[in-house]
Design a protein around this motif. Structure first.
Motif, PDB file in Angstrom:
ATOM      1  N   ARG A  40      15.163  -5.765  15.638  1.00 15.39           N
ATOM      2  CA  ARG A  40      14.525  -5.044  14.538  1.00 15.39           C
ATOM      3  C   ARG A  40      13.018  -5.008  14.767  1.00 15.39           C
ATOM      4  O   ARG A  40      12.403  -6.024  15.086  1.00 15.39           O
ATOM      5  CB  ARG A  40      14.839  -5.734  13.211  1.00 15.39           C
ATOM      6  CG  ARG A  40      14.122  -5.137  12.015  1.00 15.39           C
ATOM      7  CD  ARG A  40      14.441  -5.902  10.742  1.00 15.39           C
ATOM      8  NE  ARG A  40      13.583  -5.470   9.651  1.00 15.39           N
ATOM      9  CZ  ARG A  40      12.387  -5.980   9.391  1.00 15.39           C
ATOM     10  NH1 ARG A  40      11.917  -6.974  10.144  1.00 15.39           N
ATOM     11  NH2 ARG A  40      11.663  -5.537   8.381  1.00 15.39           N
ATOM     12  N   VAL A  41      12.426  -3.830  14.601  1.00 15.05           N
ATOM     13  CA  VAL A  41      10.976  -3.676  14.717  1.00 15.05           C
ATOM     14  C   VAL A  41      10.472  -3.116  13.389  1.00 15.05           C
ATOM     15  O   VAL A  41      10.781  -1.974  13.035  1.00 15.05           O
ATOM     16  CB  VAL A  41      10.591  -2.733  15.873  1.00 15.05           C
ATOM     17  CG1 VAL A  41       9.073  -2.630  15.987  1.00 15.05           C
ATOM     18  CG2 VAL A  41      11.186  -3.228  17.191  1.00 15.05           C
ATOM     19  N   PRO A  42       9.711  -3.885  12.604  1.00 12.27           N
ATOM     20  CA  PRO A  42       9.271  -3.411  11.288  1.00 12.27           C
ATOM     21  C   PRO A  42       8.081  -2.461  11.390  1.00 12.27           C
ATOM     22  O   PRO A  42       7.453  -2.322  12.440  1.00 12.27           O
ATOM     23  CB  PRO A  42       8.868  -4.709  10.580  1.00 12.27           C
ATOM     24  CG  PRO A  42       8.400  -5.596  11.693  1.00 12.27           C
ATOM     25  CD  PRO A  42       9.269  -5.265  12.879  1.00 12.27           C
ATOM     26  N   GLY A  43       7.794  -1.809  10.271  1.00 11.27           N
ATOM     27  CA  GLY A  43       6.544  -1.072  10.138  1.00 11.27           C
ATOM     28  C   GLY A  43       6.605   0.402  10.454  1.00 11.27           C
ATOM     29  O   GLY A  43       5.746   1.160  10.002  1.00 11.27           O
ATOM     30  N   TYR A  44       7.594   0.847  11.237  1.00  9.45           N
ATOM     31  CA  TYR A  44       7.623   2.272  11.544  1.00  9.45           C
ATOM     32  C   TYR A  44       8.510   3.012  10.546  1.00  9.45           C
ATOM     33  O   TYR A  44       9.458   2.464   9.997  1.00  9.45           O
ATOM     34  CB  TYR A  44       8.068   2.530  12.982  1.00  9.45           C
ATOM     35  CG  TYR A  44       9.519   2.266  13.300  1.00  9.45           C
ATOM     36  CD1 TYR A  44      10.489   3.234  13.060  1.00  9.45           C
ATOM     37  CD2 TYR A  44       9.921   1.065  13.871  1.00  9.45           C
ATOM     38  CE1 TYR A  44      11.817   3.009  13.360  1.00  9.45           C
ATOM     39  CE2 TYR A  44      11.253   0.831  14.172  1.00  9.45           C
ATOM     40  CZ  TYR A  44      12.195   1.812  13.913  1.00  9.45           C
ATOM     41  OH  TYR A  44      13.515   1.579  14.206  1.00  9.45           O
ATOM     42  N   VAL A  45       8.185   4.274  10.311  1.00  5.69           N
ATOM     43  CA  VAL A  45       8.958   5.090   9.381  1.00  5.69           C
ATOM     44  C   VAL A  45      10.282   5.438  10.057  1.00  5.69           C
ATOM     45  O   VAL A  45      10.301   6.122  11.076  1.00  5.69           O
ATOM     46  CB  VAL A  45       8.191   6.370   9.002  1.00  5.69           C
ATOM     47  CG1 VAL A  45       8.991   7.182   7.990  1.00  5.69           C
ATOM     48  CG2 VAL A  45       6.811   6.024   8.448  1.00  5.69           C
ATOM     49  N   PRO A  46      11.427   4.984   9.513  1.00  4.24           N
ATOM     50  CA  PRO A  46      12.696   5.164  10.228  1.00  4.24           C
ATOM     51  C   PRO A  46      13.288   6.558  10.102  1.00  4.24           C
ATOM     52  O   PRO A  46      14.102   6.959  10.939  1.00  4.24           O
ATOM     53  CB  PRO A  46      13.610   4.128   9.575  1.00  4.24           C
ATOM     54  CG  PRO A  46      13.062   3.978   8.192  1.00  4.24           C
ATOM     55  CD  PRO A  46      11.579   4.154   8.310  1.00  4.24           C
ATOM     56  N   ALA A  47      12.915   7.294   9.045  1.00  3.48           N
ATOM     57  CA  ALA A  47      13.481   8.630   8.833  1.00  3.48           C
ATOM     58  C   ALA A  47      12.572   9.388   7.875  1.00  3.48           C
ATOM     59  O   ALA A  47      11.806   8.792   7.109  1.00  3.48           O
ATOM     60  CB  ALA A  47      14.900   8.543   8.275  1.00  3.48           C
ATOM     61  N   TRP A  48      12.669  10.712   7.924  1.00  2.00           N
ATOM     62  CA  TRP A  48      11.888  11.583   7.039  1.00  2.00           C
ATOM     63  C   TRP A  48      12.806  12.606   6.388  1.00  2.00           C
ATOM     64  O   TRP A  48      13.779  13.047   7.000  1.00  2.00           O
ATOM     65  CB  TRP A  48      10.820  12.349   7.824  1.00  2.00           C
ATOM     66  CG  TRP A  48       9.727  11.510   8.404  1.00  2.00           C
ATOM     67  CD1 TRP A  48       9.718  10.922   9.631  1.00  2.00           C
ATOM     68  CD2 TRP A  48       8.480  11.184   7.791  1.00  2.00           C
ATOM     69  NE1 TRP A  48       8.538  10.244   9.825  1.00  2.00           N
ATOM     70  CE2 TRP A  48       7.761  10.387   8.715  1.00  2.00           C
ATOM     71  CE3 TRP A  48       7.891  11.486   6.558  1.00  2.00           C
ATOM     72  CZ2 TRP A  48       6.483   9.895   8.437  1.00  2.00           C
ATOM     73  CZ3 TRP A  48       6.625  10.995   6.285  1.00  2.00           C
ATOM     74  CH2 TRP A  48       5.936  10.210   7.211  1.00  2.00           C
TER      75      TRP A  48
END
Length: 523
Positions: free
Chosen positions: A355-363
């Motif tokens: 898991r890598v936090p902080g990035y926007v996973p979907a729009w």
């Protein structure tokens, strides 16, 4: 290579206990013979190489070279749904690209439904029998690429029994939303090969192309990333992009294997944006793919200006392939410090991603809006005034609806959602709602292709005007994130070529930011 470590290739779909080792564009008998001396056992090729009565087919058989047979033409025809289609519709409007190709068959597959139609009149399928042959009528999304199963099945039946056939090659870059067509194609192949002796392979050349990956699409991913440009060598990007692509793919299909497709051509004569790799750069690409857990390697060359007529490219490929044949692996040198800093997943083969936090996973995305000549971000459309996720807008290819699309490590490649040749001077809107556990300062890593605005609530925090490609974290902008709910709004305009943006949040020390929840989440 005193500091190198011997790494085995991942064992998946081997040919006589040897990993898949091959090339594109091996056309002639002479080229086949040269490929064999280099240790190759696989080529991507057509009917002449499958047919044992031709000189090419005989040469492949004699040298033990197997063929991945291309089926991409069944998704690259330029025909898609213009509008969302209800289960009751008997007339279905289509979008026909300028260079489209229509089938003579009168049965199409959309998702799990078969539809028989009487005729095509003025871009509309007329007299549709929904739920044909016992399937269930269903709703289908605008932009879905059509698939004529009868044509594909006839070709599979003609080719499937050749001893030269290794498997099937179904995708090479994104033609738009081909998921429905690719799943239908996979079902046809598995109908005649339920034990998966002939793997289905699909090519993925950038983060956004993973749109067309998921369960029931392929058995092996072929990941290609060509890092040598005329004036720079972006070595670190190969490993980084492979990790992000695999992370998204293995969220959907844990442990899916991949073949690394490396650059072994000079793109300058055809203005492809690539340069001529050195022998060392060819070797490094192969090592970088093996370090990421590849199950095979394939050299990409065009019909000219590749290893076939360039000795400095041929030698490192032959040396590496023979090394793999002898040892089942490759001696791999340590990754660079820059590669280590960017690493998000472990070295070697793994099944499920970290898991890598902080990035926007979907729009939630609405696109493409047709922009008048001479305008970019100043062209105004309804989402500039208000966000209404239930709205339906008119667009150049048909209806525009708000649809949810995954990112790959925060990168939203809009160009992969549509026919790439038709997205000049278009604008897209994207929205993500965020819950933040506390008010704080953060770094926003952002990049765009091309013009772009980013707002946090109503405050503009990024504006770029001009052309350029997406590079993760190209700009690191200090922003204040409010506690509780806030909305991210993106407006991105495409001038020419690729189209998209990337966005993620980091602590001020550039570590991934914890404590954010995004809506929509991963799909």
């Amino acid at each position: 290579m005193s500091d190198a470590t011997h790494m085995l290739l991942h064992k998946a779909f081997q040919i006589g206990y040897v990993p898949i080792l091959g090339s594109y564009s091996v056309h002639t008998v002479e080229a086949i013979e040269k490929a064999a001396t280099m240790g190759m056992n696989t080529i991507i090729a057509g009917q002449a190489h499958i047919d044992l009565s031709t000189p090419e087919g005989k040469a492949c058989r004699r040298h033990g070279i197997r063929v991945l047979y291309p089926l991409e033409k069944f998704v690259y025809h330029g025909v898609s749904l213009r509008n969302q289609t209800s289960p009751e519709q008997t007339e279905i409007p289509l979008f026909l690209a300028p260079r489209h190709h229509l089938s003579g068959s009168q049965v199409i597959a959309l998702d799990d439904e078969l539809i028989r139609y009487e005729t095509l009149e003025d871009g509309v399928l007329v007299g549709c029998q929904r739920g044909w042959n016992g399937t269930t009528p269903a709703q289908h999304r605008e932009g879905t690429i059509l698939f004529w199963p009868g044509d594909c099945e006839q070709e599979v039946v003609r080719m499937k029994d050749s001893p030269n056939l290794l498997g099937w090659y179904v995708l090479d870059d994104s033609p738009g939303d081909a998921r429905s067509a690719l799943r239908a194609m996979y079902r046809i192949v598995r109908k005649y090969d339920p034990e998966i002796r002939q793997p289905v392979c699909a090519g993925y050349g950038d983060a956004g192309s993973v749109l067309n990956f998921g369960p029931g699409i392929c058995d092996i991913m072929m990941i290609y990333w060509y890092p040598v440009e005329p004036d720079r060598y972006m070595r670190e990007s190969t490993a980084e992009e492979v990790q992000w692509i695999l992370a998204k793919a293995r969220e959907r299909v844990p442990g899916v294997p991949f073949i690394g497709v490396f650059q072994s051509f000079d793109g300058r004569p055809i203005n492809s944006g690539q340069g001529l790799p050195t022998s060392e750069q060819v070797r490094e690409q192969m090592e970088d793919f093996v370090r990421e857990g590849a199950c095979g390697l394939i050299a990409f060359q065009s019909s000219k200006w590749g290893w076939i007529d360039t000795p400095e490219l041929e030698k490192p490929i032959g040396k590496a392939y023979r090394e793999i044949r002898q040892t089942s692996g490759l001696f791999v040198r340590p990754e660079t410090e820059a590669m280590a800093r960017r690493r998000t997943q472990p070295q070697g083969f793994w099944t499920t991603p970290n898991r890598v936090p902080g990035y926007v996973p979907a729009w939630r995305l609405a696109a493409p809006f047709d922009v008048p000549e001479g305008k970019t971000l100043d062209a105004m459309f309804p989402p500039d005034e208000a966000i209404d996720f239930d709205a339906v807008y008119g667009g150049p290819f048909g209806e525009i609806r708000w649809r949810t699309w995954d990112t790959v490590g925060g990168e939203m490649e809009i160009s992969n959602l549509f026919n790439r040749g038709l997205i000049v001077h278009k604008t897209a809107y994207a929205v993500s709602d965020v819950e933040n556990d506390r008010e704080r300062d953060a770094l926003m890593g952002v990049s765009s292709d091309d013009d772009c605005i980013v707002r946090i609530n109503d405050a503009e925090v990024y504006r770029y005007e001009g052309s350029g490609g997406v590079t993760r974290d190209k700009y690191k902008i200090k922003v204040r994130l409010p506690k509780g709910h806030f909305r991210l709004f993106v407006k991105c305009h495409n001038r020419l070529g690729g189209w998209g943006f990337s966005l993620r949040f980091m602590d001020l020390d550039e570590t991934p930011l914890e404590g954010l929840r995004f809506d929509p989440g991963r799909q």
